[in-house]
Motif scaffolding. Structure first.
Motif, PDB file in Angstrom:
ATOM      1  N   ASN A   6      -5.632   3.650   1.390  1.00 34.11           N
ATOM      2  CA  ASN A   6      -6.075   2.258   1.557  1.00 34.11           C
ATOM      3  C   ASN A   6      -5.898   1.474   0.258  1.00 34.11           C
ATOM      4  O   ASN A   6      -5.513   0.301   0.258  1.00 34.11           O
ATOM      5  CB  ASN A   6      -7.547   2.199   1.978  1.00 34.11           C
ATOM      6  CG  ASN A   6      -7.766   2.811   3.350  1.00 34.11           C
ATOM      7  OD1 ASN A   6      -6.817   3.031   4.099  1.00 34.11           O
ATOM      8  ND2 ASN A   6      -9.022   3.114   3.680  1.00 34.11           N
ATOM      9  N   PHE A   7      -6.197   2.145  -0.855  1.00 34.33           N
ATOM     10  CA  PHE A   7      -6.059   1.500  -2.170  1.00 34.33           C
ATOM     11  C   PHE A   7      -4.592   1.126  -2.420  1.00 34.33           C
ATOM     12  O   PHE A   7      -4.282  -0.002  -2.838  1.00 34.33           O
ATOM     13  CB  PHE A   7      -6.569   2.435  -3.273  1.00 34.33           C
ATOM     14  CG  PHE A   7      -6.410   1.869  -4.643  1.00 34.33           C
ATOM     15  CD1 PHE A   7      -7.330   0.960  -5.152  1.00 34.33           C
ATOM     16  CD2 PHE A   7      -5.322   2.225  -5.438  1.00 34.33           C
ATOM     17  CE1 PHE A   7      -7.164   0.409  -6.425  1.00 34.33           C
ATOM     18  CE2 PHE A   7      -5.157   1.682  -6.711  1.00 34.33           C
ATOM     19  CZ  PHE A   7      -6.082   0.770  -7.201  1.00 34.33           C
ATOM     20  N   ILE A   8      -3.691   2.064  -2.131  1.00 32.04           N
ATOM     21  CA  ILE A   8      -2.264   1.803  -2.364  1.00 32.04           C
ATOM     22  C   ILE A   8      -1.778   0.673  -1.446  1.00 32.04           C
ATOM     23  O   ILE A   8      -1.016  -0.200  -1.851  1.00 32.04           O
ATOM     24  CB  ILE A   8      -1.439   3.102  -2.173  1.00 32.04           C
ATOM     25  CG1 ILE A   8      -1.760   4.063  -3.324  1.00 32.04           C
ATOM     26  CG2 ILE A   8       0.066   2.811  -2.110  1.00 32.04           C
ATOM     27  CD1 ILE A   8      -1.229   5.465  -3.159  1.00 32.04           C
ATOM     28  N   ARG A   9      -2.254   0.677  -0.210  1.00 30.93           N
ATOM     29  CA  ARG A   9      -1.865  -0.403   0.724  1.00 30.93           C
ATOM     30  C   ARG A   9      -2.289  -1.772   0.178  1.00 30.93           C
ATOM     31  O   ARG A   9      -1.510  -2.722   0.163  1.00 30.93           O
ATOM     32  CB  ARG A   9      -2.491  -0.192   2.104  1.00 30.93           C
ATOM     33  CG  ARG A   9      -1.974  -1.182   3.123  1.00 30.93           C
ATOM     34  CD  ARG A   9      -2.725  -1.138   4.435  1.00 30.93           C
ATOM     35  NE  ARG A   9      -3.992  -1.857   4.386  1.00 30.93           N
ATOM     36  CZ  ARG A   9      -4.113  -3.180   4.352  1.00 30.93           C
ATOM     37  NH1 ARG A   9      -3.042  -3.944   4.337  1.00 30.93           N
ATOM     38  NH2 ARG A   9      -5.292  -3.752   4.299  1.00 30.93           N
ATOM     39  N   ILE A  35       0.689  -4.269   1.465  1.00 33.81           N
ATOM     40  CA  ILE A  35       1.543  -3.859   2.582  1.00 33.81           C
ATOM     41  C   ILE A  35       0.860  -4.304   3.878  1.00 33.81           C
ATOM     42  O   ILE A  35      -0.325  -4.014   4.077  1.00 33.81           O
ATOM     43  CB  ILE A  35       1.735  -2.316   2.615  1.00 33.81           C
ATOM     44  CG1 ILE A  35       2.156  -1.802   1.235  1.00 33.81           C
ATOM     45  CG2 ILE A  35       2.751  -1.913   3.686  1.00 33.81           C
ATOM     46  CD1 ILE A  35       2.149  -0.288   1.100  1.00 33.81           C
ATOM     47  N   PRO A  36       1.569  -5.014   4.766  1.00 33.75           N
ATOM     48  CA  PRO A  36       0.952  -5.433   6.030  1.00 33.75           C
ATOM     49  C   PRO A  36       0.344  -4.225   6.757  1.00 33.75           C
ATOM     50  O   PRO A  36       0.969  -3.166   6.844  1.00 33.75           O
ATOM     51  CB  PRO A  36       2.122  -6.020   6.819  1.00 33.75           C
ATOM     52  CG  PRO A  36       3.140  -6.385   5.800  1.00 33.75           C
ATOM     53  CD  PRO A  36       2.975  -5.424   4.668  1.00 33.75           C
ATOM     54  N   GLU A  37      -0.880  -4.432   7.297  1.00 37.21           N
ATOM     55  CA  GLU A  37      -1.656  -3.300   7.822  1.00 37.21           C
ATOM     56  C   GLU A  37      -0.931  -2.560   8.955  1.00 37.21           C
ATOM     57  O   GLU A  37      -0.893  -1.331   8.982  1.00 37.21           O
ATOM     58  CB  GLU A  37      -3.025  -3.795   8.296  1.00 37.21           C
ATOM     59  CG  GLU A  37      -4.003  -2.657   8.459  1.00 37.21           C
ATOM     60  CD  GLU A  37      -5.434  -3.137   8.548  1.00 37.21           C
ATOM     61  OE1 GLU A  37      -5.679  -4.342   8.391  1.00 37.21           O
ATOM     62  OE2 GLU A  37      -6.309  -2.283   8.785  1.00 37.21           O
ATOM     63  N   GLU A  38      -0.326  -3.357   9.842  1.00 36.56           N
ATOM     64  CA  GLU A  38       0.323  -2.724  11.000  1.00 36.56           C
ATOM     65  C   GLU A  38       1.495  -1.845  10.556  1.00 36.56           C
ATOM     66  O   GLU A  38       1.640  -0.705  10.977  1.00 36.56           O
ATOM     67  CB  GLU A  38       0.818  -3.817  11.946  1.00 36.56           C
ATOM     68  CG  GLU A  38       1.050  -3.313  13.354  1.00 36.56           C
ATOM     69  CD  GLU A  38       1.464  -4.470  14.265  1.00 36.56           C
ATOM     70  OE1 GLU A  38       2.351  -4.240  15.089  1.00 36.56           O
ATOM     71  OE2 GLU A  38       0.921  -5.576  14.112  1.00 36.56           O
ATOM     72  N   GLN A  39       2.318  -2.418   9.656  1.00 35.04           N
ATOM     73  CA  GLN A  39       3.469  -1.664   9.123  1.00 35.04           C
ATOM     74  C   GLN A  39       2.992  -0.402   8.412  1.00 35.04           C
ATOM     75  O   GLN A  39       3.528   0.688   8.603  1.00 35.04           O
ATOM     76  CB  GLN A  39       4.258  -2.535   8.134  1.00 35.04           C
ATOM     77  CG  GLN A  39       5.367  -1.788   7.407  1.00 35.04           C
ATOM     78  CD  GLN A  39       5.897  -2.567   6.193  1.00 35.04           C
ATOM     79  OE1 GLN A  39       5.926  -3.792   6.212  1.00 35.04           O
ATOM     80  NE2 GLN A  39       6.301  -1.878   5.157  1.00 35.04           N
ATOM     81  N   PHE A  40       1.931  -0.572   7.599  1.00 34.14           N
ATOM     82  CA  PHE A  40       1.427   0.569   6.832  1.00 34.14           C
ATOM     83  C   PHE A  40       0.937   1.663   7.775  1.00 34.14           C
ATOM     84  O   PHE A  40       1.310   2.834   7.629  1.00 34.14           O
ATOM     85  CB  PHE A  40       0.294   0.126   5.905  1.00 34.14           C
ATOM     86  CG  PHE A  40      -0.195   1.247   5.027  1.00 34.14           C
ATOM     87  CD1 PHE A  40       0.471   1.564   3.854  1.00 34.14           C
ATOM     88  CD2 PHE A  40      -1.298   1.999   5.379  1.00 34.14           C
ATOM     89  CE1 PHE A  40       0.044   2.605   3.040  1.00 34.14           C
ATOM     90  CE2 PHE A  40      -1.737   3.044   4.577  1.00 34.14           C
ATOM     91  CZ  PHE A  40      -1.064   3.337   3.408  1.00 34.14           C
ATOM     92  N   SER A 100       3.630   9.405   1.551  1.00 38.19           N
ATOM     93  CA  SER A 100       3.326   8.704   2.804  1.00 38.19           C
ATOM     94  C   SER A 100       2.788   7.313   2.520  1.00 38.19           C
ATOM     95  O   SER A 100       3.080   6.359   3.254  1.00 38.19           O
ATOM     96  CB  SER A 100       2.304   9.503   3.617  1.00 38.19           C
ATOM     97  OG  SER A 100       2.765  10.815   3.801  1.00 38.19           O
ATOM     98  N   SER A 101       2.001   7.169   1.448  1.00 36.84           N
ATOM     99  CA  SER A 101       1.399   5.868   1.131  1.00 36.84           C
ATOM    100  C   SER A 101       2.417   4.931   0.498  1.00 36.84           C
ATOM    101  O   SER A 101       2.589   3.788   0.933  1.00 36.84           O
ATOM    102  CB  SER A 101       0.230   6.032   0.147  1.00 36.84           C
ATOM    103  OG  SER A 101      -0.673   6.987   0.604  1.00 36.84           O
TER     104      SER A 101
END
Ligand code: ATP
Length: 225
Positions: free
Chosen positions: A95-98, A103-108, A143-144
């Motif tokens: 979550n921190f890296i996102r 990074i848009p939540e859906e894409q992430f 992955s992140s």
């Protein structure tokens, strides 16, 4: 896509590590950066990733970047030791890296979820990273960070901590990204895997950079890496 020109750099003034090297890299290239210990492979990746300031010109998409930072929104860098917080869980680190990279939540969620499934890491997301093995740290970090889908991906010894299944998945993922147009530059001492996925080989020797063909690299890799 990316060009580095006249790169001169040394950590100490009288000990140049790079003596005016230049290279170009293109969409779809998977470049294996190799050479003996201490020749400067990690340093070169860190210069491209703007983590070290060096005397050179950088061109991205044909434009001369006066400030190399302009490239960062299109670049992912995976170092030997992933940058993670031990006292957060795997999911909290993700979550921190996102949030850090916006990074848009859906894409992430889609990309991160796909890679975490592939690496069979779902069970570990609630665990503190402090309890992770090095291979698990890398699986989480890949992955992140790679959920960003940037056009340049730099990786320092990406396969060393992975088991054979994870290595196969990681190499397939890099090949797929390159086919979709990304530029991949990686450092590895694993010669078999490297020569299998690389489309080009750049070798650093005594401060200079040499390109060798895939066939030449295959022969040479038997002798040293
Ligand atoms: N922060 C630093 N300060 C001073 N010297 C450094 C620093 N980082 C690396 N060096 C030196 O610069 C040289 C190149 O280091 P670098 O880590 O880039 O090599 P490498 O080719 O990636 O090596 P290896 O294959 O062992 O990982 C080495 O001699 C190293 O000791």
């Amino acid at each position: 896509m990316l060009a580095v020109r006249n790169l001169n750099f040394g950590y100490e003034k009288d000990k140049p590590l790079f003596k005016g090297i230049s290279f170009e890299a293109h969409e779809g290239d998977i470049i294996w950066l190799r050479g003996p210990n201490g020749c400067g492979k990690t340093t070169l990746l860190r210069i491209i990733a703007q983590l070290i300031e060096a005397d050179c010109e950088i061109y991205y998409e044909g434009r001369n970047l006066t400030d190399g930072r302009q490239i960062l929104s299109q670049l992912s860098y995976i170092p030997v030791e992933p940058y993670l917080f031990d006292y957060l869980t795997g999911q909290e680190n993700a979550n921190f890296i996102r949030a850090l990279f916006d990074i848009p939540e859906e894409q992430f969620n889609q990309e991160f979820g796909r890679m975490i499934d592939g690496f069979q890491m779902n069970h570990a997301l609630k665990q503190f990273v402090q309890e992770y093995s090095l291979g698990m740290r890398h699986k989480l970090y890949w992955s992140s960070v790679l959920a960003r889908q940037t056009s340049i991906i730099l990786l320092d010894e990406p396969f060393s901590s992975f088991d054979p299944e994870a290595q196969a998945m990681a190499s397939q993922m890099l090949t797929d990204r390159a086919k979709a147009g990304a530029l991949i530059i990686f450092i590895s001492h694993l010669k078999d895997l490297s020569r299998e996925i690389a489309t080009r080989t750049l070798e650093i020797q005594n401060g200079l950079l040499y390109e060798s063909s895939k066939e030449y690299a295959k022969k040479e890799a038997e002798n040293y890496v």
